[in-house]
Design an enzyme around this catalytic site. Structure first.
Site, PDB file in Angstrom:
ATOM      1  N   ASP A  35     -28.483  21.528  36.815  1.00 53.81           N
ATOM      2  CA  ASP A  35     -27.960  20.030  37.394  1.00 53.81           C
ATOM      3  C   ASP A  35     -27.224  19.468  36.510  1.00 53.81           C
ATOM      4  OD1 ASP A  35     -30.002  19.760  35.973  1.00 53.81           O
ATOM      5  OD2 ASP A  35     -31.127  18.545  37.254  1.00 53.81           O
ATOM      6  N   HIS A 238      -5.324  31.818  20.754  1.00 57.21           N
ATOM      7  CA  HIS A 238      -6.251  30.946  21.460  1.00 57.21           C
ATOM      8  C   HIS A 238      -7.746  30.959  20.946  1.00 57.21           C
ATOM      9  CE1 HIS A 238      -3.255  31.041  24.955  1.00 57.21           C
ATOM     10  NE2 HIS A 238      -3.194  30.225  24.195  1.00 57.21           N
ATOM     11  N   ASP A 255      -5.343  23.519  15.614  1.00 57.45           N
ATOM     12  CA  ASP A 255      -4.371  22.903  16.784  1.00 57.45           C
ATOM     13  C   ASP A 255      -5.373  22.031  17.567  1.00 57.45           C
ATOM     14  OD1 ASP A 255      -3.042  22.589  19.066  1.00 57.45           O
ATOM     15  OD2 ASP A 255      -2.449  24.700  19.283  1.00 57.45           O
ATOM     16  N   ASP A 266      -0.748  16.656  21.215  1.00 58.64           N
ATOM     17  CA  ASP A 266      -0.871  18.348  20.859  1.00 58.64           C
ATOM     18  C   ASP A 266      -0.374  18.573  19.512  1.00 58.64           C
ATOM     19  OD1 ASP A 266      -1.135  21.002  20.982  1.00 58.64           O
ATOM     20  OD2 ASP A 266       0.264  21.086  22.537  1.00 58.64           O
ATOM     21  N   HIS A 345       5.104  33.549  20.933  1.00 56.83           N
ATOM     22  CA  HIS A 345       4.974  32.620  21.996  1.00 56.83           C
ATOM     23  C   HIS A 345       6.462  31.778  21.963  1.00 56.83           C
ATOM     24  CE1 HIS A 345       4.255  29.344  18.957  1.00 56.83           C
ATOM     25  NE2 HIS A 345       3.293  30.181  18.298  1.00 56.83           N
ATOM     26  N   HIS A 349       6.144  23.063  25.284  1.00 56.05           N
ATOM     27  CA  HIS A 349       6.091  23.221  26.695  1.00 56.05           C
ATOM     28  C   HIS A 349       6.265  21.648  26.778  1.00 56.05           C
ATOM     29  CE1 HIS A 349       2.217  21.761  25.096  1.00 56.05           C
ATOM     30  NE2 HIS A 349       2.413  23.049  24.451  1.00 56.05           N
ATOM     31  N   HIS A 356      -0.320  21.216  28.840  1.00 56.54           N
ATOM     32  CA  HIS A 356       0.874  22.120  29.374  1.00 56.54           C
ATOM     33  C   HIS A 356       1.293  21.456  30.738  1.00 56.54           C
ATOM     34  CE1 HIS A 356      -0.567  25.495  27.122  1.00 56.54           C
ATOM     35  NE2 HIS A 356      -0.309  24.806  26.240  1.00 56.54           N
ATOM     36  N   GLU A 379       6.738  23.634  18.474  1.00 59.14           N
ATOM     37  CA  GLU A 379       5.653  24.623  17.640  1.00 59.14           C
ATOM     38  C   GLU A 379       5.949  25.662  17.578  1.00 59.14           C
ATOM     39  OE1 GLU A 379       2.462  25.390  20.313  1.00 59.14           O
ATOM     40  OE2 GLU A 379       3.119  24.022  21.868  1.00 59.14           O
ATOM     41  N   TYR A 383       2.815  34.697  12.478  1.00 60.64           N
ATOM     42  CA  TYR A 383       1.488  35.322  12.627  1.00 60.64           C
ATOM     43  C   TYR A 383       1.487  36.623  12.006  1.00 60.64           C
ATOM     44  CZ  TYR A 383       1.202  31.479  15.713  1.00 60.64           C
ATOM     45  OH  TYR A 383       1.578  30.103  16.156  1.00 60.64           O
ATOM     46  N   ARG A 400       1.199  27.839  12.480  1.00 55.85           N
ATOM     47  CA  ARG A 400       2.083  27.071  13.241  1.00 55.85           C
ATOM     48  C   ARG A 400       2.127  25.641  12.689  1.00 55.85           C
ATOM     49  NH1 ARG A 400      -0.670  28.583  17.287  1.00 55.85           N
ATOM     50  NH2 ARG A 400      -2.178  27.182  17.722  1.00 55.85           N
ATOM     51  N   GLU A 402       3.166  22.047  14.765  1.00 58.04           N
ATOM     52  CA  GLU A 402       3.380  21.302  15.979  1.00 58.04           C
ATOM     53  C   GLU A 402       3.535  20.045  16.024  1.00 58.04           C
ATOM     54  OE1 GLU A 402       0.433  22.195  19.065  1.00 58.04           O
ATOM     55  OE2 GLU A 402       1.912  21.900  20.584  1.00 58.04           O
TER      56      GLU A 402
HETATM   57  N1  GLY Z   1      -2.736  23.346  22.328  1.00 58.91           N
HETATM   58  C1  GLY Z   1      -2.089  24.121  23.328  1.00 58.91           C
HETATM   59  C2  GLY Z   1      -0.718  24.367  22.720  1.00 58.91           C
HETATM   60  O1  GLY Z   1      -0.244  24.326  21.771  1.00 58.91           O
HETATM   61  O2  GLY Z   1       0.197  24.694  23.573  1.00 58.91           O
HETATM   62 MN    MN Z   2       1.389  23.032  22.522  1.00 63.42          MN
HETATM   63 MN    MN Z   3      -1.239  22.852  20.533  1.00 59.45          MN
END
Ligand code: GLY
Ligand code: MN
Ligand code: MN
Length: 434
Positions: A35, A238, A255, A266, A345, A349, A356, A379, A383, A400, A402
């Site tokens: 619950d 991820h 991140d 982000d 990637h 975005h 996103h 970003e 890698y 990365r 960003e």
């Molecule tokens: N934190 C998700 C991205 O960078 O797209």
């Molecule tokens: Mn992002």
């Molecule tokens: Mn991110």
């Protein structure tokens, strides 16, 4: 955010609809176990148009001559409010959130067929929630079953999302102010994490510092699950376990961004666990940083969505060649897409109420033009997994960088500016001199 803003948005949406009715539920509550519920988060478009944050609520909007907006929400309930806290109830909600009418959510099934009657168009969000879809179809069938009384069901069912998402893509001054503040809180959280990090700590201990900084500044949630990834974990895009011990000589990729009043930040930063970049780490870092600057410079009005990505990619690919990760020319590597081994990637975005965020990236098959009010992330990353036969000194380097960028007249504004980013800035903060 002022009440007038949501009223204006509803009026703008009604104008875009032209005629007909729109129906939009907020998100359902989600059970975590037994619950216990996950912390509640409203549907972004519902909140954008209503300002109403309670669960079990539905917005109904009439366009054309009938123009009016209705809210269905939970009734006041003295007993439940003792346990769960305040709820507006229809009367107070109508007044507070500027609706023309408000009704108890329990009346929805009874009232919807009549509201749908004789509306030429229905704007809905089919496909978002099967349970909601079948209720909606049930109401439409109920209208159709009354056909002999002369009523008609809407002849066209259209996608409400396409209208609302295009509105949400362009942020106004008040939204930008909220996103700027979310960026600043997240900036401070990253700086705090850098100051705190030492070999021997665990990734979750650094994550706790991020959350501490979010909460103490009034952000009640991270905008998404924070990635706190030491060493090889940074190459798992991820990664969210966040439970490994941080080792001397490794990099740490974080991140993380906060959500503030429904808007996301982000940010990604990558820095050495021991406070000093090694020569090899620095070589790779400078490539990603140069790619990020190139992409940010390309994020301006008149350029198209793809141009920041293309600018970053050229720099990253030249770097891959310089590091002898790949052979050939920049053009041949981009053509063959062999760079995807190390950069799999895209460079960003849309960013807004959803991390996103909504909004089309192409219009009529062409990458869309960047315009003031749009907010995007930039970003780039590299890698270098041992499985890809990288030189041993470069193995397990995952980087990365960003930032969040608002397009403004003549250029852009980096909403996350000031988050330590250059090698010198990061090393100074980690040495306690930042
Ligand atoms: N934190 C998700 C991205 O960078 O797209
Ligand atoms: Mn992002
Ligand atoms: Mn991110």
């Amino acid at each position: 955010m002022s009440l007038a803003m949501q009223i204006t948005r509803r009026a703008r949406l009604a104008g875009l609809m032209g005629e007909g009715i729109a129906v939009l539920p907020t998100s359902p509550e989600l059970a975590r176990n037994a619950d216990t519920q996950f912390p509640y988060r409203f549907d972004s478009s519902f909140f954008y148009l209503s300002g109403f944050g309670e669960p079990e609520a539905v917005l109904v909007l009439f366009a054309g001559d009938l123009r009016r907006s209705l809210l269905f929400c939970r009734n006041k309930d003295v007993e439940r409010e003792i346990w769960d806290g305040f709820r507006y109830g229809p009367d107070a909600a109508r007044e507070q959130f500027g609706f023309d009418e408000a009704y108890p959510i329990d009346e929805l099934d009874k009232m919807m067929p009549s509201l749908l009657e004789n509306q030429p168009k229905l704007y809905a969000t089919l496909g978002a929630d099967p349970a909601w879809d079948s209720r909606l179809i049930g109401w439409l069938n109920e209208v159709r079953s009354r056909a002999r009384t002369g009523v008609q069901a809407p002849k066209e069912i259209l996608d409400l999302r396409s209208l609302v998402h295009e509105m949400r893509l362009f942020k106004d001054e008040s939204e930008l102010a909220t996103m700027r503040r979310a960026g600043q809180i997240s900036r401070d959280a990253h700086a705090r994490a850098m100051s705190f990090t030492r070999p021997g700590q665990f990734e979750y201990q650094v994550e706790a510092e991020l959350i501490h900084e979010f909460y103490r500044n009034g952000s009640r949630f991270p905008a998404y699950t924070s990635i706190v990834a030491g060493g090889a974990n940074a190459c798992v895009l991820h990664y969210v376990e966040n439970n490994a011990e941080l080792r001397d000589g490794d990099l740490l990729l974080i991140d993380a961004g906060c959500e503030l009043h429904g808007y996301a930040a982000d940010i990604t930063r990558t820095f050495p666990v021991n406070g000093k970049f090694s020569a090899a780490q620095k070589d790779v870092y400078e490539i990603v940083l140069a790619a990020q600057y190139a992409a940010i410079n390309a994020a301006k009005p008149g350029n198209t969505w793809n141009m920041p990505h293309d600018a970053a990619l050229k720099v990253l690919v030249q770097g891959m060649l310089d590091l002898k990760l790949l052979q050939g020319s920049v053009d041949s590597v981009i053509e063959s897409e062999s760079y995807k081994q190390f950069y799999m990637h895209r460079t960003g975005h849309w960013l807004g109420m959803d991390v996103h965020d909504v909004g089309d990236y192409k219009l009529n098959g062409q990458w869309r033009e960047l315009q003031p009010g749009m907010v995007l992330t930039v970003e780039p990353g590299l890698y270098l997994r041992p499985a890809d036969n990288v030189p041993p000194a470069l193995a397990n380097i995952g980087i990365r960088i960003e930032d969040d960028v608002a397009i403004v007249a003549g250029g852009n504004e980096v909403l996350t500016a000031g988050t330590p980013k250059t090698v010198a800035e990061i090393e100074a903060v980690m040495a306690g001199q930042g």
